[in-house]
Motif scaffolding. Structure first.
Motif, PDB file in Angstrom:
ATOM      1  N   THR A  41      40.184  39.037  45.376  1.00 54.60           N
ATOM      2  CA  THR A  41      39.511  39.625  44.056  1.00 54.60           C
ATOM      3  C   THR A  41      40.577  39.494  42.820  1.00 54.60           C
ATOM      4  O   THR A  41      40.271  39.142  41.970  1.00 54.60           O
ATOM      5  CB  THR A  41      39.281  41.188  44.318  1.00 54.60           C
ATOM      6  N   LEU A  97      31.839  40.351  41.198  1.00 52.13           N
ATOM      7  CA  LEU A  97      33.009  40.874  40.418  1.00 52.13           C
ATOM      8  C   LEU A  97      32.399  41.530  38.854  1.00 52.13           C
ATOM      9  O   LEU A  97      32.622  42.335  38.608  1.00 52.13           O
ATOM     10  CB  LEU A  97      34.303  40.233  40.277  1.00 52.13           C
ATOM     11  N   LEU A  98      31.639  40.312  38.274  1.00 54.20           N
ATOM     12  CA  LEU A  98      31.109  40.588  36.978  1.00 54.20           C
ATOM     13  C   LEU A  98      30.395  41.850  37.012  1.00 54.20           C
ATOM     14  O   LEU A  98      30.135  42.503  35.985  1.00 54.20           O
ATOM     15  CB  LEU A  98      30.555  39.239  36.410  1.00 54.20           C
ATOM     16  N   LEU A 102      32.166  30.067  37.142  1.00 49.04           N
ATOM     17  CA  LEU A 102      31.253  30.958  37.409  1.00 49.04           C
ATOM     18  C   LEU A 102      30.617  30.801  38.600  1.00 49.04           C
ATOM     19  O   LEU A 102      29.862  31.924  39.111  1.00 49.04           O
ATOM     20  CB  LEU A 102      30.347  31.308  36.219  1.00 49.04           C
ATOM     21  N   HIS A 109      40.214  35.837  41.918  1.00 53.13           N
ATOM     22  CA  HIS A 109      38.960  35.528  41.215  1.00 53.13           C
ATOM     23  C   HIS A 109      38.803  36.059  39.721  1.00 53.13           C
ATOM     24  O   HIS A 109      38.215  35.643  38.781  1.00 53.13           O
ATOM     25  CB  HIS A 109      37.814  35.648  42.112  1.00 53.13           C
ATOM     26  N   LEU A 110      39.393  37.337  39.680  1.00 53.73           N
ATOM     27  CA  LEU A 110      39.701  37.955  38.436  1.00 53.73           C
ATOM     28  C   LEU A 110      40.427  37.168  37.678  1.00 53.73           C
ATOM     29  O   LEU A 110      39.968  37.016  36.459  1.00 53.73           O
ATOM     30  CB  LEU A 110      40.147  39.424  38.720  1.00 53.73           C
ATOM     31  N   ARG A 169      32.749  35.679  42.314  1.00 58.62           N
ATOM     32  CA  ARG A 169      32.904  36.170  40.869  1.00 58.62           C
ATOM     33  C   ARG A 169      31.542  36.843  40.112  1.00 58.62           C
ATOM     34  O   ARG A 169      31.940  37.383  39.336  1.00 58.62           O
ATOM     35  CB  ARG A 169      33.193  34.517  40.114  1.00 58.62           C
ATOM     36  N   GLN A 174      40.659  33.934  37.326  1.00 59.38           N
ATOM     37  CA  GLN A 174      39.766  32.763  36.968  1.00 59.38           C
ATOM     38  C   GLN A 174      38.686  33.239  36.150  1.00 59.38           C
ATOM     39  O   GLN A 174      38.488  32.583  35.124  1.00 59.38           O
ATOM     40  CB  GLN A 174      39.286  32.229  38.325  1.00 59.38           C
ATOM     41  N   LEU A 175      38.016  34.405  36.069  1.00 54.52           N
ATOM     42  CA  LEU A 175      37.257  34.777  35.267  1.00 54.52           C
ATOM     43  C   LEU A 175      38.060  35.051  34.123  1.00 54.52           C
ATOM     44  O   LEU A 175      37.337  34.912  33.078  1.00 54.52           O
ATOM     45  CB  LEU A 175      36.671  36.183  35.769  1.00 54.52           C
ATOM     46  N   SER A 176      39.012  35.652  33.889  1.00 54.90           N
ATOM     47  CA  SER A 176      39.625  35.727  32.880  1.00 54.90           C
ATOM     48  C   SER A 176      40.304  34.388  31.896  1.00 54.90           C
ATOM     49  O   SER A 176      40.167  34.242  30.851  1.00 54.90           O
ATOM     50  CB  SER A 176      41.098  36.463  32.997  1.00 54.90           C
ATOM     51  N   HIS A 211      31.085  30.640  41.815  1.00 56.96           N
ATOM     52  CA  HIS A 211      31.420  31.257  42.950  1.00 56.96           C
ATOM     53  C   HIS A 211      30.824  32.454  43.006  1.00 56.96           C
ATOM     54  O   HIS A 211      30.903  33.368  42.259  1.00 56.96           O
ATOM     55  CB  HIS A 211      33.067  31.377  43.080  1.00 56.96           C
TER      56      HIS A 211
END
Length: 222
Positions: free
Chosen positions: A64, A38-39, A30, A67-68, A35, A70-72, A32
């Motif tokens: 994007t 984006l959140l 988290l 990094h999406l 990220r 990675q967030l997932s 970065h």
């Protein structure tokens, strides 16, 4: 609380609505700054694709998209149900939110840098959002948006004498109310509810202890 699973298998994520408990690996994921942006964008404006988010944030869709994913992977977001973007996936903030043991991460040298980055960004955003609202009210009181919202927006300060156990119980009850009440607004977007705005609720619960400047130095303090 148990750590949240970390896997690319979406079926292994916590059940829908269950709060994600952030472990050290997810914390580093988290850290970065993109990220975090984006959140925030998904939180404020609802589901979007990598292309839409890239356009809003001035980033390439390739960046994007990466990094999406990675967030997932760490469970912060998931695929938005009922939306088809052709070759592109629609992403949403995972229902249930997330929680992290910030004090523990800050105290651990292995996670301190990531925790400082994540928490620093979080508190900066909180202060910035409230400051921006106050400045708008002060500088443009006749702005149509300000006039529409100024009587609805509020802030307060309250005090109560509690034990740590009572404060934890109070926090659990308060957050439970906010979570349950907020469910009636889940899934709303600017497109299908154009008369709404993203409303931010900020809550701090902390003891009023003597500040650092009034405390004697301990052995080892610089």
């Amino acid at each position: 609380m148990p750590d949240a699973p970390r896997t690319d298998d979406e079926d292994a994520f916590p059940e829908e609505g269950e709060q994600l408990q952030v472990d050290a690996s997810a914390l580093r994921g988290l850290a970065h700054p993109l990220r975090g942006r984006l959140l925030e964008e998904l939180t404020r404006n609802g589901p979007a694709t990598a292309t839409i988010l890239g356009r809003r944030l001035g980033e390439s869709s390739g960046a994007t998209s990466y990094h999406l994913r990675q967030l997932s992977r760490f469970g912060f977001i998931d695929a938005a149900p009922g939306r088809s973007g052709g070759r592109e996936r629609w992403w949403r903030i995972r229902p249930g939110g997330w929680n992290m043991k910030g004090h523990e991460f800050l105290a651990d040298p292995r996670t301190r840098a990531a925790a400082e980055a994540v928490l620093g960004r979080y508190y900066h955003q909180r202060e910035e959002h409230f400051r921006d609202w106050r400045e708008l009210v002060g500088e443009r009181p006749d702005d149509p948006d300000v006039r529409r919202w100024k009587d609805a927006a509020t802030d307060s300060l309250s005090h109560a004498r509690m034990t740590p156990e009572e404060a934890r119980e109070f926090a659990a009850a308060l957050y439970g109310f906010l979570r349950d009440y907020g469910r009636r607004f889940e899934g709303r977007t600017p497109g299908d509810h154009p008369d709404t705005e993203s409303v931010e609720v900020q809550v701090n619960i902390f003891p009023v202890l003597p500040p650092l400047r009034e405390r004697p130095e301990r052995d080892g303090d610089s």
